[in-house]
Motif scaffolding. Structure first.
Motif, PDB file in Angstrom:
ATOM      1  N   PRO A 103    -109.085 -37.418  22.030  1.00  0.00           N
ATOM      2  CA  PRO A 103    -109.310 -36.798  23.335  1.00  0.00           C
ATOM      3  C   PRO A 103    -108.057 -36.111  23.847  1.00  0.00           C
ATOM      4  O   PRO A 103    -106.951 -36.604  23.634  1.00  0.00           O
ATOM      5  N   SER A 104    -108.286 -35.016  24.490  1.00  0.00           N
ATOM      6  CA  SER A 104    -107.145 -34.250  24.983  1.00  0.00           C
ATOM      7  C   SER A 104    -106.504 -34.960  26.167  1.00  0.00           C
ATOM      8  O   SER A 104    -107.137 -35.796  26.792  1.00  0.00           O
ATOM      9  N   PRO A 105    -105.247 -34.678  26.515  1.00  0.00           N
ATOM     10  CA  PRO A 105    -104.573 -35.367  27.630  1.00  0.00           C
ATOM     11  C   PRO A 105    -105.337 -35.261  28.924  1.00  0.00           C
ATOM     12  O   PRO A 105    -105.458 -36.241  29.656  1.00  0.00           O
ATOM     13  N   THR A 106    -105.896 -34.105  29.213  1.00  0.00           N
ATOM     14  CA  THR A 106    -106.648 -33.964  30.472  1.00  0.00           C
ATOM     15  C   THR A 106    -107.860 -34.889  30.473  1.00  0.00           C
ATOM     16  O   THR A 106    -108.207 -35.484  31.489  1.00  0.00           O
ATOM     17  N   ILE A 123    -106.716 -38.304  31.413  1.00  0.00           N
ATOM     18  CA  ILE A 123    -106.498 -38.445  32.858  1.00  0.00           C
ATOM     19  C   ILE A 123    -107.824 -38.605  33.578  1.00  0.00           C
ATOM     20  O   ILE A 123    -108.011 -39.477  34.428  1.00  0.00           O
ATOM     21  N   HIS A 124    -108.781 -37.744  33.186  1.00  0.00           N
ATOM     22  CA  HIS A 124    -110.114 -37.824  33.784  1.00  0.00           C
ATOM     23  C   HIS A 124    -110.715 -39.211  33.585  1.00  0.00           C
ATOM     24  O   HIS A 124    -111.282 -39.812  34.504  1.00  0.00           O
ATOM     25  N   MET A 125    -110.581 -39.710  32.361  1.00  0.00           N
ATOM     26  CA  MET A 125    -111.167 -41.016  32.034  1.00  0.00           C
ATOM     27  C   MET A 125    -110.543 -42.123  32.874  1.00  0.00           C
ATOM     28  O   MET A 125    -111.250 -42.970  33.430  1.00  0.00           O
ATOM     29  N   ARG A 126    -109.199 -42.074  33.018  1.00  0.00           N
ATOM     30  CA  ARG A 126    -108.536 -43.121  33.798  1.00  0.00           C
ATOM     31  C   ARG A 126    -109.026 -43.120  35.234  1.00  0.00           C
ATOM     32  O   ARG A 126    -109.311 -44.166  35.820  1.00  0.00           O
ATOM     33  N   GLY A 127    -109.156 -41.954  35.823  1.00  0.00           N
ATOM     34  CA  GLY A 127    -109.660 -41.814  37.198  1.00  0.00           C
ATOM     35  C   GLY A 127    -111.056 -42.424  37.314  1.00  0.00           C
ATOM     36  O   GLY A 127    -111.339 -43.198  38.241  1.00  0.00           O
ATOM     37  N   SER A 128    -111.907 -42.087  36.349  1.00  0.00           N
ATOM     38  CA  SER A 128    -113.283 -42.563  36.372  1.00  0.00           C
ATOM     39  C   SER A 128    -113.310 -44.090  36.301  1.00  0.00           C
ATOM     40  O   SER A 128    -114.030 -44.756  37.050  1.00  0.00           O
ATOM     41  N   ILE A 129    -112.430 -44.642  35.401  1.00  0.00           N
ATOM     42  CA  ILE A 129    -112.423 -46.095  35.216  1.00  0.00           C
ATOM     43  C   ILE A 129    -111.948 -46.807  36.487  1.00  0.00           C
ATOM     44  O   ILE A 129    -112.529 -47.805  36.926  1.00  0.00           O
ATOM     45  N   ARG A 130    -110.911 -46.203  37.113  1.00  0.00           N
ATOM     46  CA  ARG A 130    -110.384 -46.810  38.317  1.00  0.00           C
ATOM     47  C   ARG A 130    -111.447 -46.831  39.419  1.00  0.00           C
ATOM     48  O   ARG A 130    -111.697 -47.853  40.069  1.00  0.00           O
ATOM     49  N   ILE A 131    -112.117 -45.718  39.584  1.00  0.00           N
ATOM     50  CA  ILE A 131    -113.174 -45.652  40.609  1.00  0.00           C
ATOM     51  C   ILE A 131    -114.260 -46.698  40.315  1.00  0.00           C
ATOM     52  O   ILE A 131    -114.702 -47.466  41.191  1.00  0.00           O
ATOM     53  N   ALA A 132    -114.639 -46.763  39.005  1.00  0.00           N
ATOM     54  CA  ALA A 132    -115.692 -47.721  38.624  1.00  0.00           C
ATOM     55  C   ALA A 132    -115.221 -49.155  38.905  1.00  0.00           C
ATOM     56  O   ALA A 132    -115.977 -49.996  39.422  1.00  0.00           O
ATOM     57  N   ILE A 155    -121.666 -36.737  42.743  1.00  0.00           N
ATOM     58  CA  ILE A 155    -122.339 -35.759  41.860  1.00  0.00           C
ATOM     59  C   ILE A 155    -122.158 -34.345  42.385  1.00  0.00           C
ATOM     60  O   ILE A 155    -121.846 -33.405  41.643  1.00  0.00           O
ATOM     61  N   GLU A 156    -122.327 -34.274  43.714  1.00  0.00           N
ATOM     62  CA  GLU A 156    -122.190 -32.942  44.350  1.00  0.00           C
ATOM     63  C   GLU A 156    -120.801 -32.361  44.070  1.00  0.00           C
ATOM     64  O   GLU A 156    -120.639 -31.220  43.665  1.00  0.00           O
ATOM     65  N   ASN A 157    -119.828 -33.223  44.291  1.00  0.00           N
ATOM     66  CA  ASN A 157    -118.444 -32.820  44.079  1.00  0.00           C
ATOM     67  C   ASN A 157    -118.209 -32.394  42.633  1.00  0.00           C
ATOM     68  O   ASN A 157    -117.608 -31.352  42.324  1.00  0.00           O
ATOM     69  N   HIS A 158    -118.757 -33.192  41.711  1.00  0.00           N
ATOM     70  CA  HIS A 158    -118.558 -32.921  40.291  1.00  0.00           C
ATOM     71  C   HIS A 158    -119.214 -31.616  39.868  1.00  0.00           C
ATOM     72  O   HIS A 158    -118.628 -30.797  39.146  1.00  0.00           O
ATOM     73  N   THR A 159    -120.422 -31.386  40.385  1.00  0.00           N
ATOM     74  CA  THR A 159    -121.149 -30.162  40.032  1.00  0.00           C
ATOM     75  C   THR A 159    -120.399 -28.937  40.537  1.00  0.00           C
ATOM     76  O   THR A 159    -120.239 -27.932  39.822  1.00  0.00           O
ATOM     77  N   ALA A 160    -119.909 -29.065  41.776  1.00  0.00           N
ATOM     78  CA  ALA A 160    -119.144 -27.944  42.340  1.00  0.00           C
ATOM     79  C   ALA A 160    -117.926 -27.646  41.469  1.00  0.00           C
ATOM     80  O   ALA A 160    -117.570 -26.481  41.201  1.00  0.00           O
ATOM     81  N   GLU A 161    -117.333 -28.729  41.039  1.00  0.00           N
ATOM     82  CA  GLU A 161    -116.128 -28.555  40.220  1.00  0.00           C
ATOM     83  C   GLU A 161    -116.479 -27.884  38.901  1.00  0.00           C
ATOM     84  O   GLU A 161    -115.786 -26.974  38.429  1.00  0.00           O
ATOM     85  N   LEU A 162    -117.606 -28.342  38.332  1.00  0.00           N
ATOM     86  CA  LEU A 162    -118.043 -27.743  37.061  1.00  0.00           C
ATOM     87  C   LEU A 162    -118.298 -26.235  37.229  1.00  0.00           C
ATOM     88  O   LEU A 162    -117.866 -25.411  36.421  1.00  0.00           O
ATOM     89  N   ALA A 163    -118.994 -25.924  38.339  1.00  0.00           N
ATOM     90  CA  ALA A 163    -119.323 -24.529  38.608  1.00  0.00           C
ATOM     91  C   ALA A 163    -118.033 -23.714  38.760  1.00  0.00           C
ATOM     92  O   ALA A 163    -117.897 -22.608  38.235  1.00  0.00           O
ATOM     93  N   TYR A 164    -117.103 -24.327  39.464  1.00  0.00           N
ATOM     94  CA  TYR A 164    -115.829 -23.654  39.684  1.00  0.00           C
ATOM     95  C   TYR A 164    -115.115 -23.413  38.346  1.00  0.00           C
ATOM     96  O   TYR A 164    -114.633 -22.314  38.061  1.00  0.00           O
ATOM     97  N   ASN A 165    -115.126 -24.493  37.575  1.00  0.00           N
ATOM     98  CA  ASN A 165    -114.468 -24.388  36.271  1.00  0.00           C
ATOM     99  C   ASN A 165    -115.101 -23.307  35.401  1.00  0.00           C
ATOM    100  O   ASN A 165    -114.427 -22.509  34.750  1.00  0.00           O
ATOM    101  N   GLU A 166    -116.420 -23.294  35.442  1.00  0.00           N
ATOM    102  CA  GLU A 166    -117.102 -22.307  34.611  1.00  0.00           C
ATOM    103  C   GLU A 166    -116.795 -20.890  35.103  1.00  0.00           C
ATOM    104  O   GLU A 166    -116.587 -19.975  34.327  1.00  0.00           O
ATOM    105  N   LYS A 167    -116.726 -20.788  36.430  1.00  0.00           N
ATOM    106  CA  LYS A 167    -116.413 -19.478  37.000  1.00  0.00           C
ATOM    107  C   LYS A 167    -115.008 -19.023  36.565  1.00  0.00           C
ATOM    108  O   LYS A 167    -114.790 -17.846  36.177  1.00  0.00           O
ATOM    109  N   GLN A 168    -114.087 -19.982  36.626  1.00  0.00           N
ATOM    110  CA  GLN A 168    -112.725 -19.701  36.193  1.00  0.00           C
ATOM    111  C   GLN A 168    -112.714 -19.235  34.732  1.00  0.00           C
ATOM    112  O   GLN A 168    -112.108 -18.223  34.372  1.00  0.00           O
ATOM    113  N   LEU A 169    -113.461 -20.039  33.951  1.00  0.00           N
ATOM    114  CA  LEU A 169    -113.511 -19.756  32.523  1.00  0.00           C
ATOM    115  C   LEU A 169    -114.076 -18.355  32.280  1.00  0.00           C
ATOM    116  O   LEU A 169    -113.576 -17.577  31.474  1.00  0.00           O
ATOM    117  N   ARG A 170    -115.091 -18.056  33.013  1.00  0.00           N
ATOM    118  CA  ARG A 170    -115.739 -16.751  32.855  1.00  0.00           C
ATOM    119  C   ARG A 170    -114.767 -15.641  33.235  1.00  0.00           C
ATOM    120  O   ARG A 170    -114.653 -14.621  32.544  1.00  0.00           O
TER     121      ARG A 170
END
Lengths: 567, 156
Positions: free
Chosen positions: A6-9, A12-21, A72-87
């Motif tokens: 897994p890439s470093p990012t 980081i994402h995984m650690r955040g998720s685990i902490r929240i869980a 979920i809302e937050n995550h989806t927005a982020e995904l959309a943002y990311n995809e927009k960036q990528l595009r």
């Protein structure tokens, strides 16, 4: 995108998720463990407790649902943002970027695809989008990427639309955590123009490489050779790599360095100079060159470099030197010949002078004293004696005429020519009128055509007419009625004039002797003459760059032609 | 130099045959009564300027005409002509070139030096006699000379 690493990012994402869980787990456990106990402390009534407990349960569920919604809302927005960036990023790249799934359909494509194919390709199959022939060309590579390999290739691809392009393509497989290929990323770059440019550069490089003239590029600041072709190196007996980077002035003869520097400066000022210079080979020997220097300026106005063409002109110089030498020699020879000729002319003059003075006097004495003899001693001479005296007188007189004619002929060759336009018709008529006697007038039918004018020395040409016309009169003198005709015709760039008579004529067998000095075809008792007239005519015509010839038959007549360059 | 008295014609001619033919012709026409024959240019000049032998003619004895050949021993005819024509004592004497040469350079040179006439001796004797007789007659009988007596008067 390798699942195993897994890439470093991602980490980081995984650690955040685990902490929240974890936090959720602790808070949830605490709530479940202690909320009922706390409630039991506050509420003692069992019915009321059960009722509040139910509300608490529902509240927990609502809060959890609300949190879930927020996440979920937050995550989806982020995904959309990311995809927009990528595009945005992928669209900004001049490279074709796409994602193809296992059905070999485009799932993602950047704007370059739209630009290239003119239509959206998402959802379409590769074969449909690219065209059959293009797809055939790449299907092997596609197979390879689905087999899990990253593929890079360059090829001419005949696209359905857009023609054949030369592309550089990279296919990267997209694998899931288990290593199965779910699709691949395709990065395709059109390098047709780059390749054309490269090919063009290659062509020029070949041209410069193969050029027989030395070409070098010099840095104007350091005067060092930036590049040169093999011909340039060969001229100096070096290898190319020995010369690149070396100071260019070291290849010039030391004595000419000042001159060479000035020429370079001039080139920098006016853009181009050509000069000759002596250059040095590796072994120190010299050779002569012609240099063409072009100073190339950049957009900023500064001299970028000097392009110098070098030609070995040793041989040319030698040839020039040889020509100069030959010319000099020739001039010397000409002047030698001229002085020889002048000397010969002087001798000839002295000779004619002597002939003129000394040869006549004895003849006059012979003639004179014979005459005195006849006159004063006639009674003592018998008839035969008188006859002999007459012969002596006649012969001495004839010799006098010969000498006069010969002198006239010789004078002709030395006379300077004064060229002017001559009215030939007027001249021929005037000459004829001077020549004929009253008797001739009755006897001769003289006809003259419209003969054209010519450029020449009037006095000399007049002599030609005199000689030809007097010949015609002379050789028709035995006839009671005669015709003399003067005419002309065109021949190439010449005017051919002729005098035709129906007199005694001549035998064509001797035609070539007609124009020789003292050549006569008739006996003196038939027609008098010394045989110089036609020789004079020929000489005059030759001096005018013309020709003479004759045509005749014995007893029928003769035609004398002379051709002169037309005006 | 048979006579130091007045000379009508001075003939300067080295060729004895030509000289004899000229003299004969002139005599035949009675034109050679006072003729002086000089065999070369030097003698002619000596006579004219009185520089030669003591019996040379005095300057008053100017011939009425000089018949001058061009090819002469010692001093050639053109030189004689030049000297005669460049000396004020003699330049008025008519000089007739009588020569065999019909060459242009000779003719030009003679006229440039001031020759009064240029006559080519014909080879044919008939023509020669004719020319010499006319020549003599013209200069001795037709042509009016500058009056010598005026000059003579000044001497007295």
């Amino acid at each position: 995108m390798d699942g195993k690493q897994p890439s470093p990012t991602r980490i980081i994402h995984m650690r955040g998720s685990i902490r929240i869980a974890g936090i959720y787990l602790i808070l949830g456990a605490l709530w479940i463990t202690f909320s009922d106990k706390l409630l039991a402390e506050i509420v003692s009534d069992k019915v009321q407790f059960a009722q509040i407990s139910t509300y608490k349960g529902w509240g927990y569920v609502f809060i959890t649902a609300w949190l879930l919604y927020l996440l979920i809302e937050n995550h989806t927005a982020e995904l959309a943002y990311n995809e927009k960036q990528l595009r945005l990023i992928t669209n900004a790249l001049p490279v074709l970027i796409s994602y193809v799934d296992t059905d070999r359909r485009y799932r993602f494509s950047n704007k370059s695809y739209l630009d290239w194919f003119g239509e959206a390709v998402n959802g379409k199959s590769m074969e449909e989008s690219l065209g059959k022939s293009a797809y055939q060309k790449i299907s092997g590579h596609v197979d390879a990427v689905f087999a899990g390999r990253t593929v890079n290739f360059e090829a001419d691809i005949p696209y359905k639309n857009g023609g054949t392009r030369f592309v550089n393509a990279t296919y990267v497989p997209d694998k899931d955590t288990k290593g199965r290929v779910k699709g691949f990323f395709a990065l395709v770059q059109d390098i047709t123009e780059r390749r054309q440019a490269q090919e063009e550069i290659r062509l020029w490089a070949d041209a410069i490489e193969g050029c027989a003239q030395g070409i070098s590029v010099v840095d104007p600041a350091s005067n060092r050779i930036l590049a040169c072709n093999p011909a340039f190196a060969n001229l100096h007996d070096y290898r190319v790599d020995e010369l690149v980077g070396s100071p260019v002035l070291s290849l010039y003869a030391a004595a000419e360095l000042g001159h060479v520097r000035r020429q370079f400066e001039r080139a920098d000022q006016i853009g181009y100079v050509r000069f000759e210079a002596t250059k040095l080979r590796k072994d120190g020997s010299t050779f002569l060159t012609q240099k063409d220097v072009v100073s190339v300026r950049g957009d900023d106005g500064f001299i970028l470099h000097r392009v110098v063409t070098t030609q070995d002109i040793t041989e040319r110089k030698q040839a020039e030197e040889e020509i100069r030498r030959l010319n000099e020699e020739l001039e010397m020879r000409v002047s030698e010949r001229t002085s020889q000729l002048e000397a010969a002319n002087k001798e000839l003059e002295a000779f004619t002078y002597s002939v003129s003075h000394d040869l006549r006097a004895p003849l006059r004495a012979i003639d004179g004293f014979t005459d005195i003899l006849v006159e004063e001693y006639a009674p003592r001479l018998d008839e035969e004696g008188n006859r002999l005296c007459t012969v002596i007188r006649k012969e001495s007189q004839r010799m006098g005429t010969l000498i006069d004619d010969l002198l006239a002929f010789s004078r002709l060759g030395r006379k300077e020519m004064r060229t002017e336009q001559i009215d030939m018709k007027e001249l021929a008529e005037a000459v004829f009128r001077e020549l004929y006697s009253d008797e001739d007038e009755k006897r001769i039918d003289f006809r003259i055509g419209d003969i054209p004018a010519v450029n020449g020395d009037a006095a000399l040409i007049r002599q030609v007419w005199i000689n030809l016309l007097s010949n015609a009169i002379k050789f028709t003198s035995r006839k009671k009625r005669a015709t003399i005709e003067v005419g002309w015709m065109e021949h190439g760039s010449e005017n051919v004039y002729f005098v035709r008579d129906d007199g005694a004529g001549f035998d064509m067998e001797y035609a070539d002797k007609l124009f020789g000095v003292f050549q006569r075809l008739h006996d003196d008792k038939d027609f008098e003459g010394t045989g110089v007239g036609l020789a004079i005519a020929q000489r005059v015509v030759h001096r005018h760059g013309g020709r003479v010839w004759a045509d005749g038959r014995e007893g029928v007549g003769a035609t004398f032609y002379f051709a002169l360059p037309r005006i | 130099m048979e006579s130091s008295s007045v000379v009508d014609v001075m003939l300067v001619e080295d060729n004895p045959q030509d000289a004899e033919l000229i003299i004969r012709t002139l005599r035949k026409h009675n034109l050679a009564n006072r003729l002086l024959h000089m065999k070369n240019g030097k003698d002619a000049l000596d006579f004219l300027f009185g520089t030669g032998s003591p019996e040379s003619a005095p300057m008053e004895n100017k011939p009425r005409v000089i018949l001058l050949d061009l090819k002469l021993p010692k001093i050639d005819g053109l030189e004689v002509l030049r000297i005669i024509k460049s000396d004020e004592r003699t330049h008025i004497i008519p000089v007739v070139i009588v020569t065999s040469s019909a060459e242009n350079p000779d003719i030009q040179a003679a006229y440039n030096l001031g020759a009064n006439s240029y006559v080519v001796k014909p080879v044919k004797f008939d023509a020669f006699m004719n020319v010499m007789a006319r020549l003599g007659a013209y200069w001795l009988q037709v042509n009016h000379p500058m009056n010598n007596s005026n000059k003579d008067m000044t001497k007295y």
